[in-house]
Design a protein around this motif. Sequence first.
Motif, PDB file in Angstrom:
ATOM      1  N   TYR A   1      46.957  69.512  36.279  1.00 17.66           N
ATOM      2  CA  TYR A   1      45.691  69.849  36.931  1.00 17.66           C
ATOM      3  C   TYR A   1      44.511  70.095  35.987  1.00 17.66           C
ATOM      4  CZ  TYR A   1      48.061  69.691  41.397  1.00 17.66           C
ATOM      5  OH  TYR A   1      48.734  69.261  42.505  1.00 17.66           O
ATOM      6  N   GLY A   2      44.710  70.911  34.944  1.00 18.84           N
ATOM      7  CA  GLY A   2      43.574  71.217  34.070  1.00 18.84           C
ATOM      8  C   GLY A   2      43.036  69.972  33.362  1.00 18.84           C
ATOM      9  N   PRO A   3      43.888  69.304  32.591  1.00 13.50           N
ATOM     10  CA  PRO A   3      43.406  68.141  31.823  1.00 13.50           C
ATOM     11  C   PRO A   3      42.870  67.009  32.698  1.00 13.50           C
ATOM     12  CG  PRO A   3      45.634  68.762  31.130  1.00 13.50           C
ATOM     13  CD  PRO A   3      45.276  69.660  32.251  1.00 13.50           C
ATOM     14  N   LEU A   4      43.536  66.742  33.825  1.00 12.60           N
ATOM     15  CA  LEU A   4      43.041  65.642  34.670  1.00 12.60           C
ATOM     16  C   LEU A   4      41.728  66.037  35.352  1.00 12.60           C
ATOM     17  CD1 LEU A   4      46.339  64.212  36.256  1.00 12.60           C
ATOM     18  CD2 LEU A   4      44.994  63.227  34.392  1.00 12.60           C
ATOM     19  N   ALA A   5      41.584  67.292  35.720  1.00 14.59           N
ATOM     20  CA  ALA A   5      40.312  67.720  36.313  1.00 14.59           C
ATOM     21  C   ALA A   5      39.171  67.510  35.319  1.00 14.59           C
ATOM     22  CB  ALA A   5      40.381  69.188  36.745  1.00 14.59           C
ATOM     23  N   LEU A   6      39.485  67.656  34.022  1.00 16.71           N
ATOM     24  CA  LEU A   6      38.442  67.470  33.008  1.00 16.71           C
ATOM     25  C   LEU A   6      38.318  66.011  32.569  1.00 16.71           C
ATOM     26  CD1 LEU A   6      38.972  70.632  30.762  1.00 16.71           C
ATOM     27  CD2 LEU A   6      37.372  70.320  32.649  1.00 16.71           C
TER      28      LEU A   6
END
Length: 660
Positions: A326-331
């Motif tokens: 979630y974190g890396p793909l959101a960014l």
Amino acid sequence: MSGDDDPPVELEARLADQETFEPSAEFVSQANVSDPAIYDEFEQNWPECWERAADLLSWDQEYDTVLDDGNKPFYEWFTGGELNASANCLDRHVEEGRGDELAIQWEGELGDTREFTYSELLREVEEFAAVLGDLGVREDDVVTLYLPMIPELPIAMLACARIGAPHSVVFAGFSADALATRMNAADSDHLVTCDGYYRRGDALDHKEKADEGLESVTGDTTTVVVDRLGDELDHSLGEDQYDYDDLVAEQEGASVDPVSRDAEDMLFLMYTSGTTGEPKGVKHTTGGYLSYAAWTSHAVLDVEPDDTYWCAADIGWITGHSYIVYGPLALGTTSVMYEGTPDYPEKDRLWELVEDYGVDIFYTAPTAIRAFMKWGQDYPKEHDLSSLRLLGTVGEPINPRAWKWYYTHIGGEECPIVDTWWQTETGGMMITTLPGIGEMKPGSAGPPLPGIDARIVDSGGEEVGAGDAGYLTVDNPWPGMLRTLYNNDERFLEEYWREYSDPDADEWVYFPEDGAKIDSDGYITILGRVDDVINVSGHRLGTMEIESAIVGTEGVAEAAVVGGDHDLKGEAVYAYVIVEDGYEGSDELRERIIEGVEEAIGPIARPEEVVFTPELPKTRSGKIMRRLLEDIASGNDLGDTSTLRNPDVVDDIAAQVRGD
Ligand code: WTA
């Protein structure tokens, strides 16, 4: 640590040679966050400061309120807002013209590779979302994902998110029984699993385990099976079981609109171990969790869209949810994802991957760093690791020696290290330095993140002085926090809020059940769990769960399980077992006990030692002396045992553990 308020002697020794390190000017000049004023800004502007996290996302509907604390501690965040997690992780990057940039670069254990641009990943996710819809999955239905580290796992997670079906990922190393327990607890009628996967070169049969688990699942289950191993392992499909590729082929080119989810709608459930035998279903929401995962990836991991980022955890744990998916793909960054173990085929496997992919940011666990250290510096030396900019650790305390090894031999003394304390329940990082700001003190995680109000208190809830050990607590809520335990508000209150809150005054304090010490500069050193949870290789295991598996073995009357110090694993499982009348403490029984634990939980919970004893050491009031059992397992000095009801038994057990 077992709750005593003085720092243990080992800790004093551990930190005796603590030094400090500064991030380089070069790192600071490019860091996402480098102005120390952020701490004050968050404090003065709390809770509105959290808009900074929400601003990292695209909302279908703007939220009305940052924090709704009308029903403490059932806090709600970004209420009135609507968004979709898969649209935030995929569609918006494609819409911004970044569709051809790489989202995931996957490598299998044997060196096979698959890569997905953001457009390709979106296509895969839409097709599988269409499959799920066709199979009858509706908004709010829980879908269980029992998959190893293959691309179909993040694809399935995002497909669930797209249609508003919460996922419950069960770590692939967990047993059939553990799968069934979690599916039943979540009332989940849909399972996505696979035929098998590679571990140290062997093709493991995963489908057999899934099928065995399904036998104990009470509802009717529809199962989708990914064919990871091709001809290597043939499996047949039973009733209501479908081949992933066949179903996806039928949906080729399907377009599935992301559903707008309320900020407080559940994004996923994650089962984790607690004090009692039953795993806890930690509930995370769409708006708060996703913004917190994105914010911490931005501020702490310093992730930028053009980075190549690698978190070498397993998606089956919270670290993989927040910091692989979630974190890396959101960014919108490029992530490396690796199927296998760090020492296969050789002990330089991870460094080979860092070099091949030009990894900028690398995040792993202390247990792995201790293994690298043991294998020696020649393995990383064989590779060009100069692409690295930042290193991170998570999951357990890291001792200064391992920290410095990581800093020197992996980071080339140029990469800051973030030692990040957090939990399944917190959703994201809570205590760590910000790499572009703080000085680093190996062994101490650092100060609480901006906006996080962590304190160290004594058993009465009073803040302890600098240098004293106590209990870690968090006073203010934060967006990534769990909202409740699935279907069990009462246990949620009991486990996390009873200890230090004052409900009459409407003052609520979160208790993570960790011990900690705080220095005069506000840096926090985590001492470890103060409940009956142990941390084996960074994995959380409940001693009660293991005990109940052991007591379920024929011939066992009683068992006590504790964690003992272990050079590589951090802690290892020690089982003290009383044999039933008519049975013997034989090697055969020992084997059956170990098998029983593997069947009930999985190989990660395998006891390091099974010690047979006629009695367990007890106080005069009849309480099992767990602390003493821990000291025996760790080889510590046992001190005065004469106040026990049965002091003789101690020497006997200790001799067995020492191998006399
Ligand atoms: C421990 C993992 C020391 C702690 C993200 C916590 C740590 C438990 C650290 C949560 C750290 C995690 N230093 N201890 N940097 N990070 N822990 O839920 O005891 O699997 O309560 O989440 O791991 O484990 P969980």
